[in-house]
Design a protein around this motif. Structure first.
Motif, PDB file in Angstrom:
ATOM      1  N   MET A   1      24.913  15.523  -1.235  1.00 11.45           N
ATOM      2  CA  MET A   1      24.395  14.462  -2.065  1.00 11.45           C
ATOM      3  C   MET A   1      25.044  14.342  -3.427  1.00 11.45           C
ATOM      4  SD  MET A   1      20.546  13.371  -1.770  1.00 11.45           S
ATOM      5  CE  MET A   1      19.772  13.524  -0.198  1.00 11.45           C
ATOM      6  N   PRO A   2      25.523  15.403  -4.034  1.00  7.09           N
ATOM      7  CA  PRO A   2      26.086  15.219  -5.371  1.00  7.09           C
ATOM      8  C   PRO A   2      27.257  14.243  -5.382  1.00  7.09           C
ATOM      9  CG  PRO A   2      26.062  17.556  -4.777  1.00  7.09           C
ATOM     10  CD  PRO A   2      25.585  16.790  -3.595  1.00  7.09           C
ATOM     11  N   PHE A   3      27.908  14.086  -4.237  1.00  7.71           N
ATOM     12  CA  PHE A   3      29.140  13.305  -4.212  1.00  7.71           C
ATOM     13  C   PHE A   3      28.909  11.859  -3.771  1.00  7.71           C
ATOM     14  CE2 PHE A   3      30.170  17.810  -3.578  1.00  7.71           C
ATOM     15  CZ  PHE A   3      30.839  18.014  -4.781  1.00  7.71           C
ATOM     16  N   LEU A   4      27.705  11.362  -3.968  1.00  4.37           N
ATOM     17  CA  LEU A   4      27.424   9.962  -3.666  1.00  4.37           C
ATOM     18  C   LEU A   4      27.991   9.020  -4.719  1.00  4.37           C
ATOM     19  CD1 LEU A   4      23.773  10.063  -2.289  1.00  4.37           C
ATOM     20  CD2 LEU A   4      25.907   9.760  -1.018  1.00  4.37           C
ATOM     21  N   ASN A   5      28.449   9.580  -5.822  1.00  7.62           N
ATOM     22  CA  ASN A   5      29.173   8.770  -6.806  1.00  7.62           C
ATOM     23  C   ASN A   5      30.296   9.610  -7.393  1.00  7.62           C
ATOM     24  OD1 ASN A   5      28.385  10.177  -9.200  1.00  7.62           O
ATOM     25  ND2 ASN A   5      26.486   9.014  -9.303  1.00  7.62           N
ATOM     26  N   GLU A   6      31.147   8.984  -8.155  1.00  4.87           N
ATOM     27  CA  GLU A   6      32.355   9.658  -8.647  1.00  4.87           C
ATOM     28  C   GLU A   6      32.089  10.710  -9.720  1.00  4.87           C
ATOM     29  OE1 GLU A   6      31.373   6.136 -11.014  1.00  4.87           O
ATOM     30  OE2 GLU A   6      31.757   6.331  -8.875  1.00  4.87           O
ATOM     31  N   THR A   7      30.885  10.764 -10.271  1.00  3.25           N
ATOM     32  CA  THR A   7      30.592  11.728 -11.329  1.00  3.25           C
ATOM     33  C   THR A   7      30.116  13.082 -10.789  1.00  3.25           C
ATOM     34  OG1 THR A   7      28.236  11.198 -11.583  1.00  3.25           O
ATOM     35  CG2 THR A   7      29.828   9.825 -12.820  1.00  3.25           C
ATOM     36  N   SER A   8      29.807  13.161  -9.507  1.00  2.04           N
ATOM     37  CA  SER A   8      29.203  14.345  -8.881  1.00  2.04           C
ATOM     38  C   SER A   8      27.801  14.618  -9.418  1.00  2.04           C
ATOM     39  CB  SER A   8      30.086  15.589  -9.053  1.00  2.04           C
ATOM     40  OG  SER A   8      31.335  15.386  -8.452  1.00  2.04           O
ATOM     41  N   HIS A   9      27.176  13.587  -9.959  1.00  2.00           N
ATOM     42  CA  HIS A   9      25.789  13.665 -10.437  1.00  2.00           C
ATOM     43  C   HIS A   9      25.035  12.452  -9.893  1.00  2.00           C
ATOM     44  CE1 HIS A   9      28.038  16.031 -13.450  1.00  2.00           C
ATOM     45  NE2 HIS A   9      27.007  16.840 -13.312  1.00  2.00           N
ATOM     46  N   ALA A  10      24.752  12.482  -8.618  1.00  2.00           N
ATOM     47  CA  ALA A  10      24.107  11.348  -7.965  1.00  2.00           C
ATOM     48  C   ALA A  10      22.691  11.136  -8.483  1.00  2.00           C
ATOM     49  CB  ALA A  10      24.076  11.560  -6.464  1.00  2.00           C
TER      50      ALA A  10
END
Length: 121
Positions: free
Chosen positions: A1-10
């Protein structure tokens, strides 16, 4: 889940967007939430994040860290965690316009149907 966006902070919004994308690609009968994590609340988030940072450092030294992973990357969505996370997700999906029946499919009924199809019953 952390990688659901480019920041690794979903965020919870990223989870909803991901589910929405999956439903648009696969259809509501082929999407479900699969989790290998617990729903237990983390009482000491700061302490837990310190442990994760040390684990990250060890993965970096071993050459096995994930691309985009940082010392503050957590394996869950900060604003969608704990014992009420699925109630919160259901509410967010309904606010996105999902019917109760569609939410129920995504949160478990699709897996029940799949199990019946595979094993009978």
């Amino acid at each position: 889940m952390p990688f659901l966006n480019e920041t690794s902070h979903a965020s919870a919004n990223d989870v909803v967007a991901h589910i929405d994308h999956a439903v648009n690609v696969c259809g509501e009968d082929a999407v479900g939430i699969g989790t290998d994590g617990s729903v237990t609340a983390i009482d000491d988030l700061k302490g837990y994040m310190e442990v994760l940072a040390k684990e990250h450092e060890a993965r970096v030294k071993a050459g096995i860290s994930a691309a985009g992973e940082g010392p503050d990357t957590v394996p869950f969505v900060i604003n969608l965690r704990g014992v009420n996370q699925f109630y919160e997700l259901a509410d967010r999906l309904q606010k996105q316009g999902y019917s109760t029946a569609r939410v129920e499919k995504i949160l478990g009924r699709n897996f029940v149907r799949y199990a019946r199809d595979v094993w009978g019953g």
